[in-house]
Enzyme design. Structure first.
Site, PDB file in Angstrom:
ATOM      1  CD  GLU A   1       8.927  -9.806   4.617  1.00  0.00           C
ATOM      2  OE1 GLU A   1       9.712 -10.280   3.777  1.00  0.00           O
ATOM      3  OE2 GLU A   1       7.912 -10.377   4.987  1.00  0.00           O
TER       4      GLU A   1
ATOM      5  CB  CYS B   1       0.478  -3.873   4.854  1.00  0.00           C
ATOM      6  SG  CYS B   1       0.201  -5.132   6.089  1.00  0.00           S
TER       7      CYS B   1
ATOM      8  CB  CYS C   1       3.885 -12.265  15.963  1.00  0.00           C
ATOM      9  SG  CYS C   1       2.319 -11.954  16.812  1.00  0.00           S
TER      10      CYS C   1
ATOM     11  CB  CYS D   1      -2.250 -17.177  14.465  1.00  0.00           C
ATOM     12  SG  CYS D   1      -2.758 -15.918  15.667  1.00  0.00           S
TER      13      CYS D   1
ATOM     14  CB  CYS E   1      -0.057 -16.261  11.082  1.00  0.00           C
ATOM     15  SG  CYS E   1       0.893 -14.739  10.888  1.00  0.00           S
TER      16      CYS E   1
ATOM     17  CB  CYS F   1      -2.941 -11.445   4.729  1.00  0.00           C
ATOM     18  SG  CYS F   1      -3.852 -10.050   4.223  1.00  0.00           S
TER      19      CYS F   1
HETATM   20  N1  SAH Z   1      -1.391  -9.506  14.534  1.00  0.00           N
HETATM   21  C1  SAH Z   1      -2.493  -8.813  13.993  1.00  0.00           C
HETATM   22  C2  SAH Z   1      -2.201  -8.119  12.700  1.00  0.00           C
HETATM   23  C3  SAH Z   1      -1.337  -8.804  11.679  1.00  0.00           C
HETATM   24  S1  SAH Z   1      -2.021 -10.100  10.754  1.00  0.00           S
HETATM   25  C4  SAH Z   1      -3.663  -9.762  13.829  1.00  0.00           C
HETATM   26  O1  SAH Z   1      -3.472 -10.956  13.955  1.00  0.00           O
HETATM   27  O2  SAH Z   1      -4.764  -9.285  13.614  1.00  0.00           O
HETATM   28  C5  SAH Z   1      -3.155  -9.372   9.613  1.00  0.00           C
HETATM   29  C6  SAH Z   1      -4.267 -10.310   9.175  1.00  0.00           C
HETATM   30  O3  SAH Z   1      -3.799 -11.374   8.315  1.00  0.00           O
HETATM   31  C7  SAH Z   1      -4.920 -11.002  10.348  1.00  0.00           C
HETATM   32  O4  SAH Z   1      -6.321 -11.034  10.228  1.00  0.00           O
HETATM   33  C8  SAH Z   1      -4.362 -12.386  10.233  1.00  0.00           C
HETATM   34  O5  SAH Z   1      -5.154 -13.306  10.918  1.00  0.00           O
HETATM   35  C9  SAH Z   1      -4.332 -12.596   8.754  1.00  0.00           C
HETATM   36  N2  SAH Z   1      -3.487 -13.700   8.328  1.00  0.00           N
HETATM   37  C10 SAH Z   1      -2.398 -14.201   8.950  1.00  0.00           C
HETATM   38  N3  SAH Z   1      -1.879 -15.230   8.242  1.00  0.00           N
HETATM   39  C11 SAH Z   1      -2.641 -15.375   7.146  1.00  0.00           C
HETATM   40  C12 SAH Z   1      -2.589 -16.248   6.008  1.00  0.00           C
HETATM   41  N4  SAH Z   1      -1.628 -17.149   5.877  1.00  0.00           N
HETATM   42  N5  SAH Z   1      -3.525 -16.111   5.059  1.00  0.00           N
HETATM   43  C13 SAH Z   1      -4.476 -15.140   5.167  1.00  0.00           C
HETATM   44  N6  SAH Z   1      -4.568 -14.304   6.205  1.00  0.00           N
HETATM   45  C14 SAH Z   1      -3.668 -14.407   7.191  1.00  0.00           C
HETATM   46 FE1  SF4 Z   2       0.742 -12.651  15.297  1.00  0.00          FE
HETATM   47 FE2  SF4 Z   2       0.206 -13.668  12.895  1.00  0.00          FE
HETATM   48 FE3  SF4 Z   2      -1.395 -14.194  14.953  1.00  0.00          FE
HETATM   49 FE4  SF4 Z   2      -1.369 -11.721  13.911  1.00  0.00          FE
HETATM   50  S1  SF4 Z   2      -2.052 -13.594  12.863  1.00  0.00           S
HETATM   51  S2  SF4 Z   2      -1.318 -12.292  16.097  1.00  0.00           S
HETATM   52  S3  SF4 Z   2       0.821 -11.568  13.338  1.00  0.00           S
HETATM   53  S4  SF4 Z   2       0.754 -14.829  14.750  1.00  0.00           S
END
Ligand code: SAH
Ligand code: SF4
Length: 399
Positions: free
Chosen positions: A121, A134, A141, A145, A148, A375
């Site tokens: 996406e 973005c 991934c 996390c 996420c 995000c």
């Molecule tokens: N993998 C990288 C970049 C992609 S995520 C990283 O983790 O930094 C981009 C941002 O969105 C990151 O700061 C991530 O922690 C945040 N993010 C992920 N899931 C989210 C959610 N459900 N709500 C708000 N922010 C989120």
């Molecule tokens: Fe991967 Fe999502 Fe963690 Fe970013 S926030 S490192 S995309 S699992």
């Protein structure tokens, strides 16, 4: 230029674009994503006389990245037999747009298909003073996390440089933003003026491809984005952080999200490999950090998990001495997510403590929530094998 302003449309729209699919596996080589030296080498190998290699490289590069041309027949400053030679050996291919959704707030989400049938996406976010794309760096991934959505997608593969820069090209196609020669608009007036590597994937686990793609996006003879308008977000792959400044030179954002190792271990499990102290050491040593190029600390606001006043005060102490701004991200929910968003009052109180300590603490406005483009909501619809909430909890030690 033929750009048209993005029209914020009323509710969600969806249309399927059927772009020609050119990239036959094992067929002609795609030139998109090759660095300048690689492009020169490819043209040489296809029979370009040595004396012409430099000039041809510049010409082909400009057609692809300055003008957005995909068909060699349209490269009119090349002799016809040479165009035929190129067409025989190469393609200029970008990912196929499978679907395009427009949010009520004007955010556009594209689902694009890459080789092997995988989908990623890409999200375009128009704002008053900028338009941010973005971009994804991986299918899914490998990190998990717990807040996420992308982290729940099992299938993972690194994108190639061509697939990464191709996302930018696809968005420019949709925005109608391939300017006439010599009329490349200034950064601030472009529809697509900024890039954030904040889509699917951990960019520092795909370093070379991300670097090459960003170098192409920054090349002054092409898409020509300033390095200051590109932000790479990492969850904290400590050994690769310094390379970001040295080899890409873009801005850095770090998914910090917690102020104790105990909580960060659960939210951002890579913390078990490189903990807060190690991450902060890498950031203190970050070659490019300065007051004009501050590191962004991303901090997702999760109700009752990381959003107390005490967390805010600890955060200030931890980042002392690092040129920083703190970007507070209200948690974006997704089906089955094990967290809730902090209340607006809580987020404001948290922001206030940080602001009073002298740090910018913008609260990120969720964009495109109605089309699951915000995000952390990204995940290709085809990836249905979602881990259950219980599985996530078991893996992260939560619950
Ligand atoms: N993998 C990288 C970049 C992609 S995520 C990283 O983790 O930094 C981009 C941002 O969105 C990151 O700061 C991530 O922690 C945040 N993010 C992920 N899931 C989210 C959610 N459900 N709500 C708000 N922010 C989120
Ligand atoms: Fe991967 Fe999502 Fe963690 Fe970013 S926030 S490192 S995309 S699992």
């Amino acid at each position: 230029m033929s750009a048209s302003a993005p029209t914020p449309q009323a509710p969600i729209t969806q249309d399927v674009l059927t772009l020609p699919r050119k990239l036959a596996e094992g067929g002609p080589r795609n030139l998109v994503g090759l660095t300048r030296p690689e492009l020169a080498e490819a043209l040489r190998a296809a029979g370009t006389p040595e004396k012409q290699v430099k000039m041809r490289t510049n010409q082909v590069w400009a057609w692809i990245y300055e003008r957005g041309v995909r068909d060699f027949a349209d490269m009119t400053n090349l002799a016809k037999p040479y165009r035929a030679l190129l067409a025989e050996h190469f393609t200029v291919s970008v990912p196929e747009v499978v679907s395009r959704h427009v949010s009520s707030d004007g955010t556009r989400k594209y689902l694009v298909r890459i080789a092997g049938g995988h989908e990623v996406e890409v999200v375009y976010i128009p704002e008053e003073d900028r338009g941010t794309l973005c971009v994804s760096s991986q299918v899914g991934c490998t990190l998990t996390c717990s807040f996420c959505h992308t982290g729940t997608q099992k299938l993972v593969r690194n994108l190639t440089a061509g697939e990464i820069v191709g996302q930018i090209m696809v968005a420019r196609d949709d925005l109608g933003e391939w300017p006439e020669p010599g009329r490349n608009p200034k950064n601030e007036t472009r529809l697509l003026s900024n890039i954030v590597l904040m889509g699917m994937g951990e960019p520092l686990y795909n370093f070379e491809a991300v670097r090459d793609a960003m170098k192409i996006a920054m090349d002054p003879e092409g898409i020509s984005l300033s390095r200051r308008r590109i932000t790479l977000s990492t969850s904290g792959v400590v050994p690769e952080i310094a390379r970001t400044a040295e080899e890409i030179g873009c801005m850095l954002a770090v998914s910090f999200h917690a102020t104790t190792d105990e909580t960060r271990d659960k939210l951002v499990p890579i913390n078990k490999r490189w903990n807060i102290a190690e991450l902060l050491d890498a950031l203190r040593a970050y070659p490019k950090a300065s007051n004009s190029e501050r590191i962004t600390f991303e901090y997702v606001m999760l109700k009752g998990v990381n959003d107390s006043d005490e967390d805010a005060r600890r955060l200030i102490k931890l980042i002392e001495g690092i040129p920083a701004k703190i970007n507070l991200i209200p948690f974006n929910e997704w089906p089955g997510a094990p967290y809730e968003r902090s209340s607006n009052n809580r987020i404001r109180a948290f922001a206030d403590i940080i602001y009073k300590a002298g740090y910018a603490s913008p609260i990120r406005t969720p964009r495109g929530e109605d089309i699951m483009a915000a995000c952390g909501q990204l995940k290709s619809a085809t990836e249905r094998a979602r881990k259950s909430r219980a599985q996530i909890a078991a893996e992260t030690g939560l619950g």
